[in-house]
Design a protein around this motif. Structure first.
Motif, PDB file in Angstrom:
ATOM      1  N   PHE A 118       0.855  -1.183   0.000  1.00 57.10           N
ATOM      2  CA  PHE A 118       0.000   0.000   0.000  1.00 57.10           C
ATOM      3  C   PHE A 118       0.898   1.243   0.000  1.00 57.10           C
ATOM      4  O   PHE A 118       1.736   1.402   0.881  1.00 57.10           O
ATOM      5  CB  PHE A 118      -0.935  -0.012   1.213  1.00 57.10           C
ATOM      6  CG  PHE A 118      -1.935  -1.142   1.158  1.00 57.10           C
ATOM      7  CD1 PHE A 118      -3.187  -0.948   0.582  1.00 57.10           C
ATOM      8  CD2 PHE A 118      -1.607  -2.405   1.638  1.00 57.10           C
ATOM      9  CE1 PHE A 118      -4.097  -1.990   0.502  1.00 57.10           C
ATOM     10  CE2 PHE A 118      -2.517  -3.459   1.565  1.00 57.10           C
ATOM     11  CZ  PHE A 118      -3.762  -3.252   0.991  1.00 57.10           C
ATOM     12  N   VAL A 119       0.701   2.090  -0.997  1.00 61.02           N
ATOM     13  CA  VAL A 119       1.581   3.243  -1.177  1.00 61.02           C
ATOM     14  C   VAL A 119       0.729   4.491  -1.416  1.00 61.02           C
ATOM     15  O   VAL A 119      -0.301   4.431  -2.093  1.00 61.02           O
ATOM     16  CB  VAL A 119       2.558   2.997  -2.349  1.00 61.02           C
ATOM     17  CG1 VAL A 119       1.829   2.805  -3.671  1.00 61.02           C
ATOM     18  CG2 VAL A 119       3.587   4.111  -2.468  1.00 61.02           C
ATOM     19  N   THR A 120       1.171   5.605  -0.847  1.00 60.45           N
ATOM     20  CA  THR A 120       0.435   6.849  -1.050  1.00 60.45           C
ATOM     21  C   THR A 120       0.845   7.477  -2.387  1.00 60.45           C
ATOM     22  O   THR A 120       1.845   7.094  -2.991  1.00 60.45           O
ATOM     23  CB  THR A 120       0.734   7.857   0.065  1.00 60.45           C
ATOM     24  OG1 THR A 120       2.107   8.277  -0.060  1.00 60.45           O
ATOM     25  CG2 THR A 120       0.504   7.255   1.441  1.00 60.45           C
ATOM     26  N   ALA A 121       0.062   8.468  -2.802  1.00 55.73           N
ATOM     27  CA  ALA A 121       0.378   9.159  -4.056  1.00 55.73           C
ATOM     28  C   ALA A 121       1.705   9.899  -3.966  1.00 55.73           C
ATOM     29  O   ALA A 121       2.305  10.234  -4.985  1.00 55.73           O
ATOM     30  CB  ALA A 121      -0.742  10.138  -4.400  1.00 55.73           C
ATOM     31  N   ASP A 122       2.177  10.138  -2.728  1.00 55.68           N
ATOM     32  CA  ASP A 122       3.467  10.799  -2.544  1.00 55.68           C
ATOM     33  C   ASP A 122       4.632   9.808  -2.563  1.00 55.68           C
ATOM     34  O   ASP A 122       5.789  10.209  -2.385  1.00 55.68           O
ATOM     35  CB  ASP A 122       3.486  11.560  -1.209  1.00 55.68           C
ATOM     36  CG  ASP A 122       2.476  12.680  -1.212  1.00 55.68           C
ATOM     37  OD1 ASP A 122       2.218  13.243  -2.295  1.00 55.68           O
ATOM     38  OD2 ASP A 122       1.934  12.987  -0.131  1.00 55.68           O
ATOM     39  N   GLY A 123       4.327   8.526  -2.713  1.00 61.12           N
ATOM     40  CA  GLY A 123       5.392   7.532  -2.785  1.00 61.12           C
ATOM     41  C   GLY A 123       5.811   6.970  -1.441  1.00 61.12           C
ATOM     42  O   GLY A 123       6.870   6.347  -1.340  1.00 61.12           O
ATOM     43  N   VAL A 124       4.985   7.153  -0.427  1.00 61.98           N
ATOM     44  CA  VAL A 124       5.301   6.619   0.906  1.00 61.98           C
ATOM     45  C   VAL A 124       4.624   5.257   1.058  1.00 61.98           C
ATOM     46  O   VAL A 124       3.393   5.147   0.938  1.00 61.98           O
ATOM     47  CB  VAL A 124       4.806   7.576   2.012  1.00 61.98           C
ATOM     48  CG1 VAL A 124       5.063   6.962   3.391  1.00 61.98           C
ATOM     49  CG2 VAL A 124       5.487   8.927   1.874  1.00 61.98           C
ATOM     50  N   VAL A 125       5.441   4.219   1.308  1.00 61.66           N
ATOM     51  CA  VAL A 125       4.886   2.882   1.505  1.00 61.66           C
ATOM     52  C   VAL A 125       4.282   2.809   2.909  1.00 61.66           C
ATOM     53  O   VAL A 125       4.967   3.024   3.902  1.00 61.66           O
ATOM     54  CB  VAL A 125       5.972   1.802   1.317  1.00 61.66           C
ATOM     55  CG1 VAL A 125       5.422   0.429   1.659  1.00 61.66           C
ATOM     56  CG2 VAL A 125       6.494   1.830  -0.112  1.00 61.66           C
ATOM     57  N   GLN A 126       2.999   2.484   2.951  1.00 64.11           N
ATOM     58  CA  GLN A 126       2.306   2.440   4.243  1.00 64.11           C
ATOM     59  C   GLN A 126       2.408   1.065   4.885  1.00 64.11           C
ATOM     60  O   GLN A 126       2.572   0.948   6.095  1.00 64.11           O
ATOM     61  CB  GLN A 126       0.834   2.825   4.053  1.00 64.11           C
ATOM     62  CG  GLN A 126       0.643   4.274   3.596  1.00 64.11           C
ATOM     63  CD  GLN A 126      -0.803   4.610   3.328  1.00 64.11           C
ATOM     64  OE1 GLN A 126      -1.482   3.894   2.583  1.00 64.11           O
ATOM     65  NE2 GLN A 126      -1.283   5.681   3.917  1.00 64.11           N
ATOM     66  N   SER A 127       2.257   0.023   4.059  1.00 66.26           N
ATOM     67  CA  SER A 127       2.346  -1.330   4.616  1.00 66.26           C
ATOM     68  C   SER A 127       2.608  -2.336   3.504  1.00 66.26           C
ATOM     69  O   SER A 127       2.344  -2.071   2.338  1.00 66.26           O
ATOM     70  CB  SER A 127       1.051  -1.692   5.355  1.00 66.26           C
ATOM     71  OG  SER A 127      -0.038  -1.730   4.450  1.00 66.26           O
ATOM     72  N   ILE A 128       3.139  -3.485   3.917  1.00 59.27           N
ATOM     73  CA  ILE A 128       3.363  -4.603   3.001  1.00 59.27           C
ATOM     74  C   ILE A 128       2.755  -5.840   3.640  1.00 59.27           C
ATOM     75  O   ILE A 128       3.048  -6.155   4.803  1.00 59.27           O
ATOM     76  CB  ILE A 128       4.860  -4.817   2.731  1.00 59.27           C
ATOM     77  CG1 ILE A 128       5.428  -3.616   1.961  1.00 59.27           C
ATOM     78  CG2 ILE A 128       5.093  -6.106   1.948  1.00 59.27           C
ATOM     79  CD1 ILE A 128       6.932  -3.640   1.810  1.00 59.27           C
TER      80      ILE A 128
END
Lengths: 233, 105
Positions: free
Chosen positions: B92-102
């Motif tokens: 799960f990745v935000t539009a800013d390119g920050v991975v939230q979880s795997i």
């Protein structure tokens, strides 16, 4: 905004061109499942103010009316957040873009045409070799059914009428030719469409630009939603 | 009589002008882009951000780690499914390119 009324005369010529385009490298695509394909492009119709499918016919009419493809498919530098090395090629088959990675989180984005229904693929490959004005050899099936293609059974020399366009980059996996290429085209309106048999096509100006930048051995990542053929992974 | 007609005409013109000013100004402008993908797949760079993160998380070869599908998730984030060797994971990745979880599958 282009008008979408197709004239008969142009339509016939267009149809012939589309059939020829779709036949390129048909045997390559025959090895691909019928499931993989790029996502459909849509275009905003100013007359109805609705998004409509960017079909072969609309693409042809748009190009005929404007002399170029829509702005989104024209070459441009964009932001691109990646840890991939500069010189890497990223192909987004769903959005019909090819990115050439530059330093400082930038990339050159080119519009592309990709595999039609059943001819989409994905994977991680590399550029095995490059060739300007490549020879096109029509597939056996096409030679058998098309007298025009039969004339070139021994290979069509490079030139403005050659469907591979001004240059080609041959994609390899594990040191072997995948038979997929990144190449130019003599049908520039097909950029943005799912039309090929698995090859990635750019207009001739763009393939020349990309050709001048790419080195043999460059990594190529091909992304395609729902692809059922994977190469190099 | 003539004065009444003139006054009525002026009133009609004034009302028409007022109505025009009060209108919404016609149809909304066309979108900045005239073409778009019919699918809501994640942009290529976000897919690759996820592939890189999954390769690290699962300790797999990055050259064998490939995003195979993606879909828009909540808000401006995306869910990217990544194949890594014989394994898969959702990223799960935000539009800013920050991975939230795997989430390994």
């Amino acid at each position: 905004m282009a008008t979408f009324n197709l004239r008969r005369a142009n339509g016939k010529r267009f149809l012939i061109a589309i059939i020829a385009a779709a036949s390129i490298l048909a045997p390559v695509g025959a090895a691909v499942s019928q499931e993989g394909q790029g996502q459909e492009t849509q275009i905003f119709d100013a007359s109805t103010r609705e998004w409509v499918p960017y079909t072969d016919w609309r693409a042809y009419e748009y190009y005929r009316a404007n002399g170029h493809v829509p702005a989104a498919f024209q070459r441009q530098i964009v932001d691109f957040r990646t840890t991939e090395r500069p010189g890497t090629i990223i192909i987004d088959g769903d959005r019909h873009y090819l990115y050439y990675v530059l330093p400082d989180l930038k990339a050159i984005r080119y519009g592309i045409g990709v595999g039609r229904d059943g001819f989409g693929w994905a994977g991680i490959v590399n550029v095995g070799r490059k060739q300007e004005w490549p020879t096109w050899i029509p597939p056996k099936e096409m030679v058998e059914r098309d007298p025009e293609a039969a004339k070139w059974a021994g290979g069509m020399p490079g030139g403005p009428d050659n469907p591979l366009g001004a240059a080609a980059m041959y994609l390899y996996a594990g040191g072997k030719d995948t038979i997929f290429r990144i190449h130019g085209t003599n049908q520039p309106w097909t950029i943005g469409l799912n039309i090929s048999s698995g090859c990635i096509r750019l207009n001739n100006e763009d393939i020349r630009d990309l050709f001048s930048r790419v080195e043999v051995g460059a990594k190529v990542i091909v992304l395609m939603q729902g692809a059922s053929l994977y190469r190099g992974v | 009589m003539f004065r009444q007609v003139t006054r009525s005409a002026a009133l009609v013109i004034l009302l028409a002008m007022t109505a025009a000013c009060a209108s919404t100004g016609g149809p909304p402008p066309p979108p900045p882009q005239t073409v778009r993908s019919g699918a809501d797949t994640a942009p290529a760079d976000l897919q690759l951000v996820c592939a890189n993160a999954v390769a690290i998380e699962l300790n797999t070869n990055p050259d064998k780690t490939l995003p195979i599908s993606s879909v828009k998730a909540q808000g401006e984030s995306y869910q990217v499914t990544v194949a890594a060797d014989q394994r898969q994971a959702n990223c799960f990745v935000t539009a800013d390119g920050v991975v939230q979880s795997i989430v390994p599958l």
